[in-house]
Design a protein around this motif. Sequence first.
Motif, PDB file in Angstrom:
ATOM      1  N   PRO A 104      20.753  -1.462  -8.365  1.00 19.06           N
ATOM      2  CA  PRO A 104      20.097  -0.508  -7.697  1.00 19.06           C
ATOM      3  C   PRO A 104      19.484   0.126  -7.973  1.00 19.06           C
ATOM      4  O   PRO A 104      17.935   0.174  -7.123  1.00 19.06           O
ATOM      5  CB  PRO A 104      21.782   0.074  -6.499  1.00 19.06           C
ATOM      6  N   SER A 105      19.686   0.572  -9.271  1.00 20.88           N
ATOM      7  CA  SER A 105      18.445   1.552  -9.799  1.00 20.88           C
ATOM      8  C   SER A 105      17.773   0.987  -9.963  1.00 20.88           C
ATOM      9  O   SER A 105      16.444   1.664  -9.709  1.00 20.88           O
ATOM     10  CB  SER A 105      19.251   1.860 -11.325  1.00 20.88           C
ATOM     11  N   ILE A 106      17.441  -0.194 -10.133  1.00 21.53           N
ATOM     12  CA  ILE A 106      16.360  -1.462 -10.347  1.00 21.53           C
ATOM     13  C   ILE A 106      15.727  -1.485  -8.962  1.00 21.53           C
ATOM     14  O   ILE A 106      14.282  -1.408  -8.864  1.00 21.53           O
ATOM     15  CB  ILE A 106      16.650  -2.648 -11.009  1.00 21.53           C
ATOM     16  N   ILE A 107      16.126  -0.890  -7.691  1.00 18.77           N
ATOM     17  CA  ILE A 107      15.471  -1.243  -6.308  1.00 18.77           C
ATOM     18  C   ILE A 107      14.740  -0.504  -6.632  1.00 18.77           C
ATOM     19  O   ILE A 107      13.479  -0.118  -5.564  1.00 18.77           O
ATOM     20  CB  ILE A 107      16.491  -2.111  -5.488  1.00 18.77           C
ATOM     21  N   VAL A 108      15.597   0.997  -6.375  1.00 18.93           N
ATOM     22  CA  VAL A 108      15.006   2.385  -6.277  1.00 18.93           C
ATOM     23  C   VAL A 108      13.352   2.256  -7.056  1.00 18.93           C
ATOM     24  O   VAL A 108      12.858   2.582  -6.466  1.00 18.93           O
ATOM     25  CB  VAL A 108      15.923   3.267  -6.095  1.00 18.93           C
ATOM     26  N   VAL A 109      13.419   1.895  -8.355  1.00 17.19           N
ATOM     27  CA  VAL A 109      12.516   1.665  -8.898  1.00 17.19           C
ATOM     28  C   VAL A 109      11.496   1.736  -8.104  1.00 17.19           C
ATOM     29  O   VAL A 109      10.073   1.590  -8.037  1.00 17.19           O
ATOM     30  CB  VAL A 109      12.823   1.894  -9.979  1.00 17.19           C
ATOM     31  N   PHE A 110      11.844   0.300  -7.816  1.00 17.38           N
ATOM     32  CA  PHE A 110      10.706  -0.969  -7.064  1.00 17.38           C
ATOM     33  C   PHE A 110      10.784  -0.169  -5.627  1.00 17.38           C
ATOM     34  O   PHE A 110       8.928  -0.372  -5.015  1.00 17.38           O
ATOM     35  CB  PHE A 110      11.695  -2.217  -6.634  1.00 17.38           C
ATOM     36  N   ILE A 111      11.497   0.600  -5.258  1.00 19.53           N
ATOM     37  CA  ILE A 111      10.404   1.191  -3.682  1.00 19.53           C
ATOM     38  C   ILE A 111       9.382   2.864  -4.012  1.00 19.53           C
ATOM     39  O   ILE A 111       8.639   2.562  -3.336  1.00 19.53           O
ATOM     40  CB  ILE A 111      12.018   1.281  -2.692  1.00 19.53           C
ATOM     41  N   THR A 112      10.157   2.822  -4.991  1.00 18.43           N
ATOM     42  CA  THR A 112       9.406   4.722  -5.261  1.00 18.43           C
ATOM     43  C   THR A 112       8.622   4.740  -5.759  1.00 18.43           C
ATOM     44  O   THR A 112       7.642   5.131  -5.613  1.00 18.43           O
ATOM     45  CB  THR A 112      11.043   5.292  -5.992  1.00 18.43           C
ATOM     46  N   VAL A 113       8.266   3.553  -6.640  1.00 17.86           N
ATOM     47  CA  VAL A 113       7.071   3.541  -7.826  1.00 17.86           C
ATOM     48  C   VAL A 113       5.772   3.446  -6.427  1.00 17.86           C
ATOM     49  O   VAL A 113       4.186   4.087  -6.678  1.00 17.86           O
ATOM     50  CB  VAL A 113       6.638   2.046  -8.231  1.00 17.86           C
ATOM     51  N   PRO A 114       5.634   2.163  -5.302  1.00 19.06           N
ATOM     52  CA  PRO A 114       4.404   1.890  -4.997  1.00 19.06           C
ATOM     53  C   PRO A 114       4.479   3.104  -3.515  1.00 19.06           C
ATOM     54  O   PRO A 114       3.564   3.333  -3.561  1.00 19.06           O
ATOM     55  CB  PRO A 114       4.932   0.656  -4.330  1.00 19.06           C
ATOM     56  N   THR A 115       5.545   3.409  -3.690  1.00 21.16           N
ATOM     57  CA  THR A 115       5.507   4.497  -2.341  1.00 21.16           C
ATOM     58  C   THR A 115       4.850   6.060  -3.297  1.00 21.16           C
ATOM     59  O   THR A 115       3.845   6.674  -2.240  1.00 21.16           O
ATOM     60  CB  THR A 115       6.970   5.515  -2.189  1.00 21.16           C
ATOM     61  N   VAL A 116       4.690   6.616  -4.221  1.00 21.09           N
ATOM     62  CA  VAL A 116       4.935   7.494  -4.346  1.00 21.09           C
ATOM     63  C   VAL A 116       3.054   7.688  -5.484  1.00 21.09           C
ATOM     64  O   VAL A 116       2.097   7.994  -4.765  1.00 21.09           O
ATOM     65  CB  VAL A 116       5.061   8.141  -6.256  1.00 21.09           C
ATOM     66  N   GLN A 117       2.938   5.778  -5.690  1.00 19.33           N
ATOM     67  CA  GLN A 117       1.489   5.616  -5.564  1.00 19.33           C
ATOM     68  C   GLN A 117       0.694   5.953  -4.575  1.00 19.33           C
ATOM     69  O   GLN A 117      -0.629   6.115  -4.390  1.00 19.33           O
ATOM     70  CB  GLN A 117       1.126   4.285  -5.761  1.00 19.33           C
ATOM     71  N   ALA A 118       0.985   5.555  -3.483  1.00 21.91           N
ATOM     72  CA  ALA A 118       0.803   5.436  -2.400  1.00 21.91           C
ATOM     73  C   ALA A 118       0.645   6.679  -1.690  1.00 21.91           C
ATOM     74  O   ALA A 118      -0.988   7.844  -1.201  1.00 21.91           O
ATOM     75  CB  ALA A 118       1.522   4.323  -1.290  1.00 21.91           C
ATOM     76  N   ILE A 119       1.692   8.283  -2.658  1.00 16.75           N
ATOM     77  CA  ILE A 119       1.237   9.133  -1.613  1.00 16.75           C
ATOM     78  C   ILE A 119      -0.455  10.203  -2.590  1.00 16.75           C
ATOM     79  O   ILE A 119      -0.764  10.720  -1.762  1.00 16.75           O
ATOM     80  CB  ILE A 119       2.114  10.364  -2.344  1.00 16.75           C
ATOM     81  N   ILE A 120      -0.300   9.492  -3.569  1.00 18.77           N
ATOM     82  CA  ILE A 120      -1.614  10.236  -4.850  1.00 18.77           C
ATOM     83  C   ILE A 120      -2.848   9.301  -3.872  1.00 18.77           C
ATOM     84  O   ILE A 120      -3.579  10.264  -3.712  1.00 18.77           O
ATOM     85  CB  ILE A 120      -0.884   9.749  -5.641  1.00 18.77           C
TER      86      ILE A 120
END
Length: 351
Positions: free
Chosen positions: A106-122
């Motif tokens: 699940p930690s790896i899954i959270v990273v897969f979701i978080t990285v593109p989300t934060v990139q989109a916010i930036i």
Amino acid sequence: MMAALKSNRGSAAILGAIAWVLACAGCAPAPGEHYPLDTLSPKSDLTRTFNDIFWRITWIDILILIVVIVAFFLALFVFSSRVGEPGEPSHKHHDLWLEMAWTIIPSIIVVFITVPTVQAIIRTQPDKWPPDTLEVRVIAHQWWWEFRYPESGVVTADEAHIPVHRTIHFSMVSRDVIHSFFMPAIGGKRDVVPGQTNSITLNADAVGQYWGQCTEFCGDSHANMRFRVFVDSPEDFAAWTKHQLEDPVKPDEGLAAAGAKVFADAPCAICHTVRGVSGFSKEYTYGFRGPDLTHFGSRGTIAGAILDNNPANLARWITNPAEVKPGANMPTLGLSGQELNDLVAYLESLK
Ligand code: CUA
């Protein structure tokens, strides 16, 4: 006993399959129907980003669903023996590897979701806007949308026009309660809050007209608070802007001329602007007013974009606003039949 159990399981499986098919049938689009608020047909850089994240999460979800369902049926059918029956499974309280796996995966899954989300916010932060960004001020009212273009001075209602392939910054305020500006094809959704300016920035990549809708409950006619955004070619947008800046027609004969007098004498002019004739020249965020009608006849819809703009619908709206849009601030004017005809002719002449 086992036979009865198996037959029950079989019936449950068949019923489950039928329920699944019915549920899917309920969601499936009927052929040829149009879905104006479809969130899965992105037409801007912003909504493509949303869709990329959405599908990334959805595929991960589907994978997890498959793993869970397989594990569930394995547990159900392979380890279904009762306590005391032959083949009773062993009872285990700890498994280091299993526990590590369901923490790490699940930690790896959270990273897969978080990285593109934060990139989109930036990527959508204000300092990333190019210098030719066009600002469109969105002012939410109960129950209609006002659009103002600080660059040109255009003011309109319920129908915004923007040029294709140019960065657009919608800056949004509310003059009364909390609304939500939802235009799924090009801009996603953002709340519009009194006393605060929120933003959506996008670059639309396909010419067309895209529906929007208020999606925060804001009173009686919340559902009647729609709008459209027209994405135009740069030439069409320039032509639209030029036309919107022209002075309104001043009819000097016929029904429309009589209607102009009705407009000035009836309370219309207290709330509505017709540039050079009545109303407010400056933007202000609070206090009641109605839509700018300077080029009313050039718009395709009326009354919060819930009716087509034609004389019959306009007459219906003016005669009894509360019937069309419950709770609307637009008063019943009690005009005579002739006055109504004249007024409708005048407003429709404001192309
Ligand atoms: Cu405005 Cu709901």
